[in-house]
Design a protein around this motif. Structure first.
Motif, PDB file in Angstrom:
ATOM      1  N   ASP A  51       0.825  -1.212   0.000  1.00 42.12           N
ATOM      2  CA  ASP A  51       0.000   0.000   0.000  1.00 42.12           C
ATOM      3  C   ASP A  51       0.862   1.266   0.000  1.00 42.12           C
ATOM      4  OD1 ASP A  51      -2.446  -1.409   0.073  1.00 42.12           O
ATOM      5  OD2 ASP A  51      -2.339  -1.584   2.250  1.00 42.12           O
ATOM      6  N   LEU A  52       2.042   1.190   0.598  1.00 45.81           N
ATOM      7  CA  LEU A  52       2.901   2.364   0.709  1.00 45.81           C
ATOM      8  C   LEU A  52       3.372   2.872  -0.652  1.00 45.81           C
ATOM      9  CD1 LEU A  52       5.071   1.367   3.788  1.00 45.81           C
ATOM     10  CD2 LEU A  52       3.125   2.922   3.735  1.00 45.81           C
ATOM     11  N   SER A  53       3.626   1.946  -1.575  1.00 50.77           N
ATOM     12  CA  SER A  53       4.123   2.369  -2.888  1.00 50.77           C
ATOM     13  C   SER A  53       3.043   3.060  -3.719  1.00 50.77           C
ATOM     14  CB  SER A  53       4.700   1.174  -3.652  1.00 50.77           C
ATOM     15  OG  SER A  53       3.699   0.197  -3.864  1.00 50.77           O
ATOM     16  N   LYS A  54       1.787   2.926  -3.328  1.00 52.59           N
ATOM     17  CA  LYS A  54       0.678   3.546  -4.054  1.00 52.59           C
ATOM     18  C   LYS A  54       0.273   4.891  -3.454  1.00 52.59           C
ATOM     19  CE  LYS A  54      -0.978  -1.110  -4.758  1.00 52.59           C
ATOM     20  NZ  LYS A  54      -1.778  -2.094  -4.074  1.00 52.59           N
ATOM     21  N   ALA A  55       0.870   5.261  -2.344  1.00 52.62           N
ATOM     22  CA  ALA A  55       0.455   6.473  -1.615  1.00 52.62           C
ATOM     23  C   ALA A  55       1.210   7.710  -2.093  1.00 52.62           C
ATOM     24  CB  ALA A  55       0.703   6.276  -0.122  1.00 52.62           C
ATOM     25  N   ASP A  56       0.569   8.852  -1.907  1.00 49.01           N
ATOM     26  CA  ASP A  56       1.216  10.149  -2.109  1.00 49.01           C
ATOM     27  C   ASP A  56       1.718  10.618  -0.753  1.00 49.01           C
ATOM     28  OD1 ASP A  56       0.671  10.344  -4.843  1.00 49.01           O
ATOM     29  OD2 ASP A  56      -1.309  11.192  -4.480  1.00 49.01           O
ATOM     30  N   ASN A  78      12.875  -2.200   0.391  1.00 50.89           N
ATOM     31  CA  ASN A  78      12.707  -2.187  -1.070  1.00 50.89           C
ATOM     32  C   ASN A  78      11.342  -1.667  -1.500  1.00 50.89           C
ATOM     33  OD1 ASN A  78      15.311  -3.278  -1.673  1.00 50.89           O
ATOM     34  ND2 ASN A  78      14.530  -5.260  -0.979  1.00 50.89           N
ATOM     35  N   ILE A  79      10.895  -0.604  -0.857  1.00 45.75           N
ATOM     36  CA  ILE A  79       9.595  -0.018  -1.189  1.00 45.75           C
ATOM     37  C   ILE A  79       9.818   1.292  -1.925  1.00 45.75           C
ATOM     38  CG2 ILE A  79       7.437   0.922  -0.275  1.00 45.75           C
ATOM     39  CD1 ILE A  79       7.876  -0.876   2.183  1.00 45.75           C
ATOM     40  N   GLU A  80       9.289   1.372  -3.120  1.00 49.89           N
ATOM     41  CA  GLU A  80       9.330   2.627  -3.857  1.00 49.89           C
ATOM     42  C   GLU A  80       8.210   3.506  -3.315  1.00 49.89           C
ATOM     43  OE1 GLU A  80       9.867   2.594  -7.995  1.00 49.89           O
ATOM     44  OE2 GLU A  80      11.146   0.820  -7.949  1.00 49.89           O
ATOM     45  N   TYR A  81       8.412   4.809  -3.367  1.00 48.34           N
ATOM     46  CA  TYR A  81       7.424   5.725  -2.810  1.00 48.34           C
ATOM     47  C   TYR A  81       7.338   6.986  -3.671  1.00 48.34           C
ATOM     48  CZ  TYR A  81      11.777   7.495  -0.869  1.00 48.34           C
ATOM     49  OH  TYR A  81      13.049   7.951  -0.725  1.00 48.34           O
ATOM     50  N   ASN A  82       6.195   7.632  -3.582  1.00 51.38           N
ATOM     51  CA  ASN A  82       5.943   8.842  -4.347  1.00 51.38           C
ATOM     52  C   ASN A  82       5.844  10.027  -3.393  1.00 51.38           C
ATOM     53  OD1 ASN A  82       5.109  10.513  -6.605  1.00 51.38           O
ATOM     54  ND2 ASN A  82       3.086  10.470  -5.665  1.00 51.38           N
ATOM     55  N   ILE A  83       6.710  11.019  -3.598  1.00 50.65           N
ATOM     56  CA  ILE A  83       6.648  12.243  -2.799  1.00 50.65           C
ATOM     57  C   ILE A  83       5.803  13.255  -3.556  1.00 50.65           C
ATOM     58  CG2 ILE A  83       7.959  14.166  -1.833  1.00 50.65           C
ATOM     59  CD1 ILE A  83      10.238  12.172  -1.334  1.00 50.65           C
ATOM     60  N   LYS A  84       4.673  13.610  -2.960  1.00 56.60           N
ATOM     61  CA  LYS A  84       3.774  14.590  -3.568  1.00 56.60           C
ATOM     62  C   LYS A  84       4.136  16.013  -3.144  1.00 56.60           C
ATOM     63  CE  LYS A  84      -1.081  15.773  -4.135  1.00 56.60           C
ATOM     64  NZ  LYS A  84      -2.455  15.384  -3.839  1.00 56.60           N
ATOM     65  N   LEU A  85       4.443  16.173  -1.849  1.00 57.84           N
ATOM     66  CA  LEU A  85       4.788  17.483  -1.302  1.00 57.84           C
ATOM     67  C   LEU A  85       5.988  17.355  -0.384  1.00 57.84           C
ATOM     68  CD1 LEU A  85       1.344  18.946  -0.158  1.00 57.84           C
ATOM     69  CD2 LEU A  85       2.781  19.845  -1.976  1.00 57.84           C
ATOM     70  N   SER A 104       1.642  10.824   5.569  1.00 54.78           N
ATOM     71  CA  SER A 104       2.978  11.197   6.006  1.00 54.78           C
ATOM     72  C   SER A 104       3.464  10.271   7.109  1.00 54.78           C
ATOM     73  CB  SER A 104       2.984  12.651   6.509  1.00 54.78           C
ATOM     74  OG  SER A 104       4.317  13.089   6.688  1.00 54.78           O
ATOM     75  N   VAL A 105       4.728  10.454   7.470  1.00 50.47           N
ATOM     76  CA  VAL A 105       5.286   9.827   8.671  1.00 50.47           C
ATOM     77  C   VAL A 105       5.591  10.952   9.640  1.00 50.47           C
ATOM     78  CG1 VAL A 105       6.216   7.700   7.693  1.00 50.47           C
ATOM     79  CG2 VAL A 105       7.582   9.748   7.612  1.00 50.47           C
ATOM     80  N   ILE A 106       5.061  10.812  10.845  1.00 50.53           N
ATOM     81  CA  ILE A 106       5.175  11.864  11.852  1.00 50.53           C
ATOM     82  C   ILE A 106       5.547  11.222  13.184  1.00 50.53           C
ATOM     83  CG2 ILE A 106       3.883  13.628  13.131  1.00 50.53           C
ATOM     84  CD1 ILE A 106       2.227  14.104  10.638  1.00 50.53           C
TER      85      ILE A 106
END
Length: 161
Positions: A51-56, A78-85, A104-106
């Motif tokens: 699910d993490l690789s599909k998130a903004d 080995n998780i690709e991720y998308n940075i939106k902001l 986010s991670v907080i």
């Protein structure tokens, strides 16, 4: 600033990258994945790593210890991720997540107010923990006066509560 003797002591997150800085562990912290109450993850009890690789993601700026922990943990799994902001304020990140612009991670330390008011939803994730340490740092050649030592003792007593 420690290396240039502009300040005497600091409290930092993340690893130290200089042999000239002494580092003393202060406390452990965990970063949580958070989303808004309206996000589709808010209805789930737990999400999967996929699910993490599909998130903004809405993340801190490059150079932030939070960002470094996030990126290193994602890379180690080995998780690709998308940075939106990319934002340089934890408050701005929380507001963007509340507005459902992404996840986010907080730090658990930064979520106390929001968890009480249910503005943000902490999301459980299988098999991943975002852990970090806070350290007290000072130049290795720095003489620690009694006042410095009392301040360090104060910091330890404050986190013990």
């Amino acid at each position: 600033m420690i290396l240039n003797s502009e300040i005497d002591l600091g409290v930092v997150e993340g690893p130290i990258h200089s042999n000239y800085i002494e580092s003393r562990h202060l406390l452990d912290d965990e970063l949580y994945i958070v989303c808004s109450k309206e996000h589709h993850w808010a209805k789930k009890n737990i999400i999967q790593m996929d699910d993490l690789s599909k998130a903004d993601f809405i993340v801190r700026e490059v150079g932030s210890g939070t960002r470094e922990v996030f990126e290193n943990t994602m890379k180690s799994h080995n998780i690709e991720y998308n940075i939106k902001l990319e934002l340089n304020s934890i408050e701005a990140i929380k507001k963007a997540v509340e507005a459902n612009l992404g996840v986010s991670v907080i730090s658990r330390l930064a979520l106390s107010d929001e968890s009480k008011n249910s503005k943000l939803k902490k999301v459980e994730i299988n098999e991943i923990k975002f852990k970090r340490k806070f350290n007290i740092i000072y130049h290795k050649d720095k003489y620690l006066s009694d006042l410095h030592k009392k301040f360090i003792d104060f910091l330890y007593s404050s986190v013990a509560k």
